[in-house]
Design a protein around this motif. Sequence first.
Motif, PDB file in Angstrom:
ATOM      1  N   ARG A   3      45.159  30.921 -40.671  1.00  0.00           N
ATOM      2  CA  ARG A   3      46.353  31.019 -41.283  1.00  0.00           C
ATOM      3  C   ARG A   3      46.532  30.280 -42.490  1.00  0.00           C
ATOM      4  O   ARG A   3      46.171  29.054 -42.442  1.00  0.00           O
ATOM      5  CB  ARG A   3      47.288  30.669 -40.199  1.00  0.00           C
ATOM      6  CG  ARG A   3      48.808  30.982 -40.247  1.00  0.00           C
ATOM      7  CD  ARG A   3      49.129  32.654 -39.723  1.00  0.00           C
ATOM      8  NE  ARG A   3      49.315  32.468 -38.265  1.00  0.00           N
ATOM      9  CZ  ARG A   3      50.031  31.739 -37.520  1.00  0.00           C
ATOM     10  NH1 ARG A   3      51.214  31.350 -38.073  1.00  0.00           N
ATOM     11  NH2 ARG A   3      50.064  32.010 -36.321  1.00  0.00           N
ATOM     12  N   ALA A   4      46.966  31.222 -43.491  1.00  0.00           N
ATOM     13  CA  ALA A   4      47.228  30.349 -45.074  1.00  0.00           C
ATOM     14  C   ALA A   4      48.481  29.756 -44.908  1.00  0.00           C
ATOM     15  O   ALA A   4      49.292  29.658 -43.851  1.00  0.00           O
ATOM     16  CB  ALA A   4      47.250  31.438 -45.975  1.00  0.00           C
ATOM     17  N   ALA A   5      48.725  28.975 -45.742  1.00  0.00           N
ATOM     18  CA  ALA A   5      50.042  28.144 -46.102  1.00  0.00           C
ATOM     19  C   ALA A   5      51.101  29.157 -45.925  1.00  0.00           C
ATOM     20  O   ALA A   5      50.931  29.994 -46.631  1.00  0.00           O
ATOM     21  CB  ALA A   5      49.950  27.266 -47.138  1.00  0.00           C
ATOM     22  N   PRO A   6      52.323  28.638 -45.858  1.00  0.00           N
ATOM     23  CA  PRO A   6      53.373  29.686 -45.885  1.00  0.00           C
ATOM     24  C   PRO A   6      53.934  29.987 -47.310  1.00  0.00           C
ATOM     25  O   PRO A   6      53.951  29.197 -48.067  1.00  0.00           O
ATOM     26  CB  PRO A   6      54.368  28.886 -45.121  1.00  0.00           C
ATOM     27  CG  PRO A   6      53.904  27.388 -45.270  1.00  0.00           C
ATOM     28  CD  PRO A   6      52.558  27.217 -45.263  1.00  0.00           C
ATOM     29  N   VAL A  11      58.939  29.391 -45.663  1.00  0.00           N
ATOM     30  CA  VAL A  11      59.440  27.940 -45.765  1.00  0.00           C
ATOM     31  C   VAL A  11      61.037  27.831 -45.621  1.00  0.00           C
ATOM     32  O   VAL A  11      61.558  27.151 -44.887  1.00  0.00           O
ATOM     33  CB  VAL A  11      59.337  27.337 -47.046  1.00  0.00           C
ATOM     34  CG1 VAL A  11      59.756  25.921 -47.383  1.00  0.00           C
ATOM     35  CG2 VAL A  11      57.646  27.064 -47.434  1.00  0.00           C
ATOM     36  N   HIS A  14      61.663  28.800 -41.847  1.00  0.00           N
ATOM     37  CA  HIS A  14      61.377  27.597 -41.263  1.00  0.00           C
ATOM     38  C   HIS A  14      62.497  26.561 -41.145  1.00  0.00           C
ATOM     39  O   HIS A  14      62.917  26.058 -40.373  1.00  0.00           O
ATOM     40  CB  HIS A  14      59.949  27.190 -41.717  1.00  0.00           C
ATOM     41  CG  HIS A  14      59.414  25.948 -40.885  1.00  0.00           C
ATOM     42  ND1 HIS A  14      58.656  26.043 -40.096  1.00  0.00           N
ATOM     43  CD2 HIS A  14      59.764  24.520 -41.323  1.00  0.00           C
ATOM     44  CE1 HIS A  14      58.508  24.597 -39.511  1.00  0.00           C
ATOM     45  NE2 HIS A  14      59.200  23.517 -40.294  1.00  0.00           N
ATOM     46  N   ASN A  15      62.946  26.459 -42.367  1.00  0.00           N
ATOM     47  CA  ASN A  15      63.479  25.156 -42.612  1.00  0.00           C
ATOM     48  C   ASN A  15      65.245  25.558 -41.973  1.00  0.00           C
ATOM     49  O   ASN A  15      65.689  24.579 -41.489  1.00  0.00           O
ATOM     50  CB  ASN A  15      63.878  24.993 -44.184  1.00  0.00           C
ATOM     51  CG  ASN A  15      62.722  24.066 -44.681  1.00  0.00           C
ATOM     52  OD1 ASN A  15      61.954  23.305 -43.807  1.00  0.00           O
ATOM     53  ND2 ASN A  15      62.577  23.841 -45.934  1.00  0.00           N
ATOM     54  N   THR A  18      64.662  25.372 -38.253  1.00  0.00           N
ATOM     55  CA  THR A  18      64.598  24.092 -37.765  1.00  0.00           C
ATOM     56  C   THR A  18      66.123  23.316 -37.970  1.00  0.00           C
ATOM     57  O   THR A  18      66.325  22.681 -36.814  1.00  0.00           O
ATOM     58  CB  THR A  18      63.562  23.164 -38.776  1.00  0.00           C
ATOM     59  OG1 THR A  18      62.359  23.900 -38.700  1.00  0.00           O
ATOM     60  CG2 THR A  18      63.342  21.926 -38.088  1.00  0.00           C
ATOM     61  N   HIS A  22      68.085  22.195 -34.430  1.00  0.00           N
ATOM     62  CA  HIS A  22      68.588  20.855 -34.143  1.00  0.00           C
ATOM     63  C   HIS A  22      70.059  20.751 -34.123  1.00  0.00           C
ATOM     64  O   HIS A  22      70.514  20.022 -32.833  1.00  0.00           O
ATOM     65  CB  HIS A  22      68.256  19.980 -35.668  1.00  0.00           C
ATOM     66  CG  HIS A  22      68.346  18.548 -35.479  1.00  0.00           C
ATOM     67  ND1 HIS A  22      67.471  17.832 -34.794  1.00  0.00           N
ATOM     68  CD2 HIS A  22      69.470  17.652 -35.922  1.00  0.00           C
ATOM     69  CE1 HIS A  22      67.913  16.578 -34.688  1.00  0.00           C
ATOM     70  NE2 HIS A  22      68.755  16.205 -35.513  1.00  0.00           N
ATOM     71  N   LEU A  34      70.305  14.699 -40.772  1.00  0.00           N
ATOM     72  CA  LEU A  34      69.243  15.926 -40.753  1.00  0.00           C
ATOM     73  C   LEU A  34      68.337  15.740 -42.019  1.00  0.00           C
ATOM     74  O   LEU A  34      67.226  16.000 -41.849  1.00  0.00           O
ATOM     75  CB  LEU A  34      70.097  17.129 -41.470  1.00  0.00           C
ATOM     76  CG  LEU A  34      71.086  17.740 -40.201  1.00  0.00           C
ATOM     77  CD1 LEU A  34      72.077  18.823 -40.692  1.00  0.00           C
ATOM     78  CD2 LEU A  34      70.119  18.193 -38.857  1.00  0.00           C
ATOM     79  N   GLY A  37      65.884  13.359 -40.501  1.00  0.00           N
ATOM     80  CA  GLY A  37      64.973  13.903 -39.596  1.00  0.00           C
ATOM     81  C   GLY A  37      63.952  14.995 -39.949  1.00  0.00           C
ATOM     82  O   GLY A  37      62.863  15.213 -39.607  1.00  0.00           O
ATOM     83  N   MET A  38      64.398  15.851 -40.954  1.00  0.00           N
ATOM     84  CA  MET A  38      63.558  16.750 -41.515  1.00  0.00           C
ATOM     85  C   MET A  38      62.609  16.200 -42.609  1.00  0.00           C
ATOM     86  O   MET A  38      61.853  17.404 -43.127  1.00  0.00           O
ATOM     87  CB  MET A  38      64.232  17.888 -41.903  1.00  0.00           C
ATOM     88  CG  MET A  38      64.901  18.805 -40.767  1.00  0.00           C
ATOM     89  SD  MET A  38      66.203  19.925 -41.113  1.00  0.00           S
ATOM     90  CE  MET A  38      64.759  21.238 -41.797  1.00  0.00           C
ATOM     91  N   GLY A  39      62.860  15.177 -43.236  1.00  0.00           N
ATOM     92  CA  GLY A  39      62.139  14.849 -44.251  1.00  0.00           C
ATOM     93  C   GLY A  39      62.555  15.378 -45.691  1.00  0.00           C
ATOM     94  O   GLY A  39      61.631  15.716 -46.510  1.00  0.00           O
ATOM     95  N   LEU A  40      63.468  15.930 -45.591  1.00  0.00           N
ATOM     96  CA  LEU A  40      63.955  16.645 -47.073  1.00  0.00           C
ATOM     97  C   LEU A  40      64.850  15.837 -47.842  1.00  0.00           C
ATOM     98  O   LEU A  40      65.804  15.063 -47.117  1.00  0.00           O
ATOM     99  CB  LEU A  40      64.540  17.905 -46.690  1.00  0.00           C
ATOM    100  CG  LEU A  40      63.645  19.150 -45.877  1.00  0.00           C
ATOM    101  CD1 LEU A  40      64.059  20.279 -45.611  1.00  0.00           C
ATOM    102  CD2 LEU A  40      62.351  19.458 -46.884  1.00  0.00           C
TER     103      LEU A  40
ATOM    104  N   MET B   2      61.649  17.979 -35.157  1.00  0.00           N
ATOM    105  CA  MET B   2      62.066  18.475 -36.281  1.00  0.00           C
ATOM    106  C   MET B   2      60.979  18.336 -37.419  1.00  0.00           C
ATOM    107  O   MET B   2      60.552  17.280 -37.595  1.00  0.00           O
ATOM    108  CB  MET B   2      63.072  17.640 -36.846  1.00  0.00           C
ATOM    109  CG  MET B   2      64.207  18.110 -36.256  1.00  0.00           C
ATOM    110  SD  MET B   2      65.725  18.232 -37.564  1.00  0.00           S
ATOM    111  CE  MET B   2      66.039  16.683 -37.895  1.00  0.00           C
ATOM    112  N   MET B  38      42.623  34.731 -44.620  1.00  0.00           N
ATOM    113  CA  MET B  38      43.706  33.712 -44.947  1.00  0.00           C
ATOM    114  C   MET B  38      45.077  34.314 -45.626  1.00  0.00           C
ATOM    115  O   MET B  38      45.820  33.548 -45.884  1.00  0.00           O
ATOM    116  CB  MET B  38      43.036  32.643 -45.580  1.00  0.00           C
ATOM    117  CG  MET B  38      41.973  31.795 -44.847  1.00  0.00           C
ATOM    118  SD  MET B  38      41.141  30.504 -45.609  1.00  0.00           S
ATOM    119  CE  MET B  38      42.451  29.290 -46.054  1.00  0.00           C
TER     120      MET B  38
END
Lengths: 417, 417
Positions: A3-6, A11, A14-15, A18, A22, A34, A37-40, B2, B38
């Motif tokens: 699986r390649a990176a998204p 993204v 996914h965000n 997520t 939550h 948020l 917790g999500m590192g954004l 998360m 990939m």
Amino acid sequence: MMRAAPSQEEVRRHNLGTLLRHIHLRGSASRAELAEGMGLNRSTIMALTSELTAAGVVREELPRDTPRRAGRPSLVVRPESTRVYVLAFDIGVDRLVAARVGLGGVILERREATRPRVPFDPDELVGALAAFTRQLVRRTDRDAVCVGAGAAFSGTVRRADGMIRYGPNLGAIDVSLGNALSRRLGLGLTVSIGNDANLGALAEHRRGIGAGCTDLIYLHGDVGIGGGIIVGGRLLDGVDGYGGEVGHMVVNPSGRRCACGSRGCLEAEIGEHALLANAGRTGAGRVGRDAVRAMVDAAARGDAAARDALHRAGDWLGLGVANLVNVFNPGMVIFGGTLRDIYLGSAAQVRSRLATSTLAAPRERVKLRTAELGDDTTLVGAAELAFSEVLDDPLEVLARLRTTAAGRLPDRSGSNA
Amino acid sequence: MMRAAPSQEEVRRHNLGTLLRHIHLRGSASRAELAEGMGLNRSTIMALTSELTAAGVVREELPRDTPRRAGRPSLVVRPESTRVYVLAFDIGVDRLVAARVGLGGVILERREATRPRVPFDPDELVGALAAFTRQLVRRTDRDAVCVGAGAAFSGTVRRADGMIRYGPNLGAIDVSLGNALSRRLGLGLTVSIGNDANLGALAEHRRGIGAGCTDLIYLHGDVGIGGGIIVGGRLLDGVDGYGGEVGHMVVNPSGRRCACGSRGCLEAEIGEHALLANAGRTGAGRVGRDAVRAMVDAAARGDAAARDALHRAGDWLGLGVANLVNVFNPGMVIFGGTLRDIYLGSAAQVRSRLATSTLAAPRERVKLRTAELGDDTTLVGAAELAFSEVLDDPLEVLARLRTTAAGRLPDRSGSNA
């Protein structure tokens, strides 16, 4: 495997998923929580919440009951529970439940009926659930939108198409209940179906006593004995979705005949029939959860026959749990349905078996607990099954919510343009 | 729960790891195959392979034995198996194996010794493995680099620190073997330790008969009975790493005493001791895999006592498998170690039990198979455990490989500058 990176689109999906998950599971969160917790960073969180707010999925508001502090309180993000909801069905042996469950897991409204103990007629069942659905949907706000539907069924369900493969206590074999129900509701929604104990496990893992425990076993007592197993945070369902049939684990090879054709299954030894027969409590009207609970109550009051039957059941239950502890090394075993009562009435026997029949290492950290969601575990699980699809891919639902004018139910049978 | 979308650095790590895993498991792949598999474009694949080539982890070359076609053949990426290797140890009851295993899974060289049946002395064991290691490392090419080490142990191993918690057939309890071995080897490498049957499952899932099967159960027969379970493509190891102890699942509550203290465990009914005792084949020198295999051979030649004991074992084995099929709905059950021979000699009994003691639905697609990697399953699994860490995070290893001058073993005890 590969699986390649998204991509950027993935993204974003996914965000959003997520963040929504939550809010759905926690009920509410501040932007700061948020972001942490999500590192954004906060501006990304703001963009995400704005998108969800614009679609009417969440709202931002001042926190309730905040202690007075210096400075402006951070806005809190909450789910729009009455606007965004799913339909959840619980098809048990003795009862039928339908409910509207809002984002955030709130049961907004429910309908319930008892079932006679006759083999079910799929048409009749589907008709009854469709009638409940009409009543539930009629009473929603004008802008409410149904985003999914899920059903818990007391039997073996094929994941690929919701086909019922085995439901001895309901009498169903090879019925495509998922398809029939999806068509009959006419909401343009696919109804996902799952085994009731699997969904009970999901519910207790997400919203009950098992929250935060990545490896747990949920044991569900009804007429039969079901099981749902969470491994590494995910529901174990095997290659076709039939995983978790712990009720048909043989614990007593020279034991009672089981409805499945085998002998000495856990269900044959401690299911409703065996339990009531061992206690001499058979006869007209003595069926169902109430009869089992009456027996456990009688044991507590000193009824010797009831107590002996209960302790015997606890011993077999303990053996089944011991096997599962050796095989899974779980952090928690949860007893739900009537097993909640049976476990509470025979905990000494269960623990004694566990002490003699497990290795010390996997036993030392396992917690034995009872279901927190009571008789709603399976219903809540059905709602979570329906929400899972929305949370895994929120983009499609967001698009629908934005274009749904003034809250009519979506009709996707027409043009997609 | 998360998790935000990955950073650029994480994307690079992920892509390098994915590409490397593919080459490691398949042995070779063309750039075109990698690009397609990939979902990345060719220039990204070229950048990734260039980075790995520069570090000496893979090489690109013209394909061997390609049929003559128009145009220039695509370059093939291969692992540098003799340069990049791990150390793998298999600590069994009766034997000790150490090997150098190259990237791509090639066993480059091995050392093996038999063990007497006495409780092991950790110091002695670690000393023997360290001696093997010196011999193996001395014979490598000048530019070869050891990137990890893994060990399979016949007992219960705590994931967090490689502590041996239970190893009745080896006699070890609460020994921190992972730490002791890491220190004694003096290679600056952590030795990861896993239960041998868990690692056998990993090996058969990655390189054996179970390749491509996401849900499988590996049953391993040695003196005792072990199990390793793959759920959704991942090894089930539970909250502390003890998962998969199917040998201590009780199949016969009124059966034989087990070394673990319980009664009627699968291991107590069909482990080496029970098997040889039931066949009347006890006595001096009659121990180990050879004795079990001699018994299976005798049964095939018509020895009635051996045949009866074998068929009885097949019946209990079938019951154990039936329980696991009901609980896991696996796509495959694999018999390894001496269980390979026992299964082959009693397949009719195993299948008969399976037919009577499982639900039809989980039974219909399960395949019963024997291990493809023979007596090397556990050793290969130990190597895969060691490679897993490299593949999960290849950046650190790549940095080390680039700076390792002319192939000396890395010494990380010195400065990190």
